[in-house]
Design a protein around this motif. Structure first.
Motif: not given
Length: 116
Positions: A62, A65, A68-69, A72, A75, A78-79, A81
């Motif tokens: 956790f 973001k 992690l941009e 992500l 790739k 993986t996010q 949600n």
């Protein structure tokens, strides 16, 4: 594919920032409200390390973001949600009403107003 729940997530090895770090504290407070507890597999103040461990695809974390941009976008992670488990983060920008504000600061304030 079934949408995971927070209970599902808590069964995986979780890697987190150190205790009382801002994002982790928000997560723990939300979990506490739901009578849940998190037991991290690894704790570190080094978010670069946590990001590299996430790329191994063996852990869940956790993190903000913005950290992690790139991963992500590329790739390499993986996010997940959890629409039923939303944690809001509030931001405040304050300045003294009697202090001089430069053109750059005014532009920054305007940008923030437009974006948020």
């Amino acid at each position: 594919i079934k949408q995971p729940t927070i209970q599902d997530i808590l069964t995986y090895p979780i890697i987190l920032t150190e205790k009382n770090a801002s994002y982790r504290r928000l997560l723990e407070e939300k979990l506490h409200e739901d009578n849940l507890e998190i037991k991290p597999f690894i704790q570190s103040k080094n978010t670069d390390l946590l990001l590299e461990l996430l790329k191994l695809d063996q852990y869940i974390s956790f993190l903000p973001k913005y950290i992690l941009e790139d991963a992500l976008k590329n790739k390499t992670i993986t996010q997940i949600n959890l629409p039923d488990y939303k944690i809001d983060v509030y931001r405040q920008l304050l300045c003294h009403k009697d202090k001089w504000i430069s053109h750059e600061m005014k532009a920054f304030f305007q940008l923030i107003k437009e974006k948020y």
